[in-house]
Structure formats: structure tokens, C-alpha cells
Design an enzyme around this catalytic site. Structure first.
Site, PDB file in Angstrom:
ATOM      1  N   TYR A 180      38.638 108.125  21.122  1.00  0.00           N
ATOM      2  CA  TYR A 180      38.581 107.965  22.373  1.00  0.00           C
ATOM      3  C   TYR A 180      40.003 107.753  23.162  1.00  0.00           C
ATOM      4  O   TYR A 180      40.833 107.166  22.556  1.00  0.00           O
ATOM      5  CB  TYR A 180      37.994 106.635  22.558  1.00  0.00           C
ATOM      6  CG  TYR A 180      37.477 106.331  23.968  1.00  0.00           C
ATOM      7  CD1 TYR A 180      36.620 107.001  24.723  1.00  0.00           C
ATOM      8  CD2 TYR A 180      38.080 105.327  24.709  1.00  0.00           C
ATOM      9  CE1 TYR A 180      35.929 106.482  25.735  1.00  0.00           C
ATOM     10  CE2 TYR A 180      37.703 104.924  26.136  1.00  0.00           C
ATOM     11  CZ  TYR A 180      36.466 105.859  26.520  1.00  0.00           C
ATOM     12  OH  TYR A 180      36.102 105.282  27.968  1.00  0.00           O
TER      13      TYR A 180
ATOM     14  N   SER B   5      36.023 106.912  14.726  1.00  0.00           N
ATOM     15  CA  SER B   5      35.636 106.527  16.280  1.00  0.00           C
ATOM     16  C   SER B   5      34.848 107.209  17.196  1.00  0.00           C
ATOM     17  O   SER B   5      33.665 107.987  16.554  1.00  0.00           O
ATOM     18  CB  SER B   5      36.979 105.850  16.770  1.00  0.00           C
ATOM     19  OG  SER B   5      36.429 104.851  17.818  1.00  0.00           O
ATOM     20  N   GLN B   6      35.573 107.641  18.256  1.00  0.00           N
ATOM     21  CA  GLN B   6      34.903 108.661  19.241  1.00  0.00           C
ATOM     22  C   GLN B   6      34.455 110.149  18.401  1.00  0.00           C
ATOM     23  O   GLN B   6      33.412 110.699  18.675  1.00  0.00           O
ATOM     24  CB  GLN B   6      35.653 108.898  20.529  1.00  0.00           C
ATOM     25  CG  GLN B   6      34.986 110.022  21.342  1.00  0.00           C
ATOM     26  CD  GLN B   6      35.725 110.642  22.514  1.00  0.00           C
ATOM     27  OE1 GLN B   6      35.671 110.000  23.543  1.00  0.00           O
ATOM     28  NE2 GLN B   6      37.045 111.219  22.161  1.00  0.00           N
TER      29      GLN B   6
ATOM     30  N   ASP C 172      35.289  95.272  12.024  1.00  0.00           N
ATOM     31  CA  ASP C 172      35.604  96.024  13.075  1.00  0.00           C
ATOM     32  C   ASP C 172      34.894  95.656  14.455  1.00  0.00           C
ATOM     33  O   ASP C 172      33.679  95.351  14.425  1.00  0.00           O
ATOM     34  CB  ASP C 172      34.896  97.548  12.820  1.00  0.00           C
ATOM     35  CG  ASP C 172      35.067  98.689  14.088  1.00  0.00           C
ATOM     36  OD1 ASP C 172      35.854  98.222  14.849  1.00  0.00           O
ATOM     37  OD2 ASP C 172      35.174  99.647  13.437  1.00  0.00           O
TER      38      ASP C 172
ATOM     39  N   HIS D 221      39.098  98.198  13.036  1.00  0.00           N
ATOM     40  CA  HIS D 221      38.775  99.582  13.383  1.00  0.00           C
ATOM     41  C   HIS D 221      39.485 100.472  12.882  1.00  0.00           C
ATOM     42  O   HIS D 221      39.362 101.841  12.700  1.00  0.00           O
ATOM     43  CB  HIS D 221      38.513  99.821  15.182  1.00  0.00           C
ATOM     44  CG  HIS D 221      37.909 100.805  15.352  1.00  0.00           C
ATOM     45  ND1 HIS D 221      36.758 101.295  15.034  1.00  0.00           N
ATOM     46  CD2 HIS D 221      38.380 102.009  16.343  1.00  0.00           C
ATOM     47  CE1 HIS D 221      36.464 102.283  15.730  1.00  0.00           C
ATOM     48  NE2 HIS D 221      37.213 102.847  16.458  1.00  0.00           N
TER      49      HIS D 221
END
Length: 323
Positions: A92, A188-189, A274, A303
Site C-alpha cells: 500500500y 500486504s496490499q 500484526d 506487519h
């Protein structure tokens, strides 16, 4: 950060009720068909960035509704035969940056296709692909989570997920990729995009979502107050009467729903501490994932997950499948 979510024993069996729109498959079939009306128009311009062991190509291709998306393709120097390929999606706020940031998979001996993320590339790495607004969209809280969120047709990730599928098609069009050995990955994203593409594309044999974002949205908003999920909460706080409509839209973009359709061999990762992508949101997607699967648990990590340790796990995983 300490443990804040479900216990690991609970996570292993966590299969929440899914919120899946009745027209989920029809929506995505029509969306992809509309974009495939436009020629893929994939271009690969070889560039010299001073590397002795890799050939680098500056890539452009037609993503959502024919809009240009940028990327990189890196292959071992002098590649003659089609190679296994890793298609990489970015976290992201990040963009494709420079090709020097992406040396791992070509060093392993694979083709490596890196997709730029439209409209991003300003918060931690640079990008080169604008997000062309599609019709009227509502105002948004800073970031991308609420851009066009009042209608699935205008929602930002509709465009991104189509770009992701078309990136796989562009990689195959390069002439350097073995169509029987294609993996998608990202953190992540990038992990959320990975799940979407694995659920939408039959061309993918392996999916490696790393601490994936964009899964089990309502749960995420309820149990964490960190960004980017915080963007949804703040939007709903302001747009009080639109909250249910927001989550109705997000159901079309939930990694949990894509996971039920993914048949590629999967390697997930999760950090049990996370607070950005809570472990229950990752396990919701993992436990519904339809393909053969495994998950790497990083018990004491947030994360960042496994970072380079997870990269080594992925290298070993792909070597076992692709050689």
C-alpha cells in the site's frame, strides 16, 4: 505490540460467515470482459541500468479499460528459453520504484514481472502509473480505501485487480515466460491483489500472499484502529448513513471471497502480532482458500512478518514446484 486477536488454536479453525454478493462472479466476469475488449498492447523496452547478471525491460500494458500500466520485467542475462515467472504486486502506497529494487527472483533464475500500482507511489516508493478517474466518484478519506467506495463499479480496487490480471497476461505475452509455471505474490496490499488474481485468473499455478491486506474488511475495522483500515472507519464515522453500503461494496473485493475460487498452490504468511492486517483476517482467507495450501506463522512479528526469512521460504517453496 502483544497478542490481541484470537488465539492461534482459534485462528486455525476460524471460518467466519462470508458476505458474498449474489452476482459476485457475474460482476467480475463482466468487468474482465470489458477490459479485454482493449488490446493488451504490451511493450517491453530493454534498458541498461548497469547490471551484469540481469536483462531489464521497462514495461507498459493496457490494464483496466485499456488504461496504461507500467511495470518492470527482469530476467537472467541472455535468457533464451521461457522461464518460470513471478508476478509481483506492491504494498500500500508504493510504486514500482527503480528496477534495482527487484533483483531477487531473476537472481534465483526466474523471470520477474513487477506491476506498478495505479495512483500510488508517493508514500514510500515512487510510481509511474496514474489512476484515471472512471466516472463520478465520492469524496474519500486520504488514501485509497474509500475512493469510489459507494459503488462497486467505481471502487478503486476494481481497477487495480483488473490491472493485476492483465499483468499476468502481459508477462505471458513477453515471450520469456513458461505459461505452465506462473506464480503471483506480494506483501500486504500486494498479498490482497495476489488473492484476487489467483481467484480470477486460470493462468496462475502458484500464489504466495504475504501478510495479506484487503481481507475480511468488517472484522479488520472492528479489531484494529491502525491505517489503512482506519480510513474505512473514519469514512463511515462521517458518512453515517452510508456504512452498510460501504461494506456491501467491499464484499466484491474481499480476499476471503476470492480465496474460495483460487486453485493455485498457495503459501501464505501471517504475523500473530500484526495490528495492520490482524491475523484473524489472514486466517479467514487462508481457511477458505480452495487450493492446496500452507501457511508460515511468524509468532512474535507485527506487519513486517518474516521479511527476508519469508523470502527464503518462498524461494524454497517455488524451487520445490518449478525447479
Amino acid at each position: 505490540m502483544s497478542f490481541f486477536d484470537l488465539s492461534h488454536e482459534e485462528l486455525k479453525v476460524y471460518r467466519p460467515e462470508r458476505n458474498e454478493p449474489a452476482d459476485f462472479d457475474a460482476f467480475w466476469a463482466a468487468t474482465l470482459a470489458d477490459s479485454r475488449k482493449f488490446a493488451l498492447d504490451a511493450h517491453f523496452e530493454k534498458v541498461d541500468v548497469g547490471l551484469a547478471l540481469q536483462d531489464v525491460f521497462d514495461v507498459s500494458f493496457a490494464g483496466f479499460e485499456g488504461q496504461q500500466v507500467k511495470g518492470w520485467l527482469l530476467v537472467p542475462k541472455g535468457t533464451k528459453e521461457p522461464l518460470p515467472c513471478v508476478v509481483n504486486y506492491i504494498g500500500y502506497g508504493g510504486g514500482r520504484s527503480l528496477s534495482l529494487d527487484w533483483l531477487l527472483w531473476s537472481s534465483v533464475g526466474y523471470a520477474h514481472f513487477v506491476m506498478d500500482t495505479r495512483g500510488q507511489g508517493s508514500s514510500w516508493s515512487s510510481g509511474d502509473t496514474p489512476d484515471v478517474e472512471m466516472g463520478s466518484v465520492n469524496g474519500q478519506y486520504p488514501g485509497f480505501m474509500t475512493r469510489g467506495v459507494l459503488d462497486p463499479k467505481t471502487y478503486y480496487y476494481r481497477r487495480v485487480f483488473v490491472d493485476g490480471v492483465r499483468a499476468v497476461e502481459a508477462a505471458l505475452a513477453s515471450g520469456k515466460v513458461d505459461a505452465g509455471r506462473v506464480a503471483v505474490t506480494g506483501a500486504s496490499q500486494g498479498g490482497g491483489i495476489t488473492l484476487a488474481v489467483a481467484g480470477l485468473s486460470d493462468a496462475v499455478q502458484v500464489a504466495m500472499p504475504d501478510v495479506p491486506f484487503l481481507c475480511h474488511y468488517r472484522r479488520a475495522v472492528e479489531v484494529t484502529d491502525t491505517f489503512p483500515y482506519q480510513e474505512i472507519r473514519v469514512f463511515c464515522k462521517t458518512q453515517r448513513l452510508a456504512a452498510e453500503r460501504v461494506f456491501e461494496t467491499l464484499a466484491y473485493f474481499d480476499g476471503v471471497n476470492f480465496a474460495t475460487r483460487a486453485k493455485a498452490k498457495g503459501l501464505f504468511s501471517v504475523g500473530l502480532m500484526d495490528e495492520i492486517c490482524p491475523p484473524s483476517t489472514v486466517y479467514a482467507a487462508y481457511n477458505y482458500y480452495a487450493g492446496e495450501k500452507d501457511i508460515q506463522v511468524w509468532e512474535f512479528n507485527n506487519h513486517e512478518g518474516g521479511e527476508v526469512f519469508q523470502k527464503q521460504r518462498q524461494v524454497d517453496f517455488l524451487k520445490g514446484i518449478f525447479g
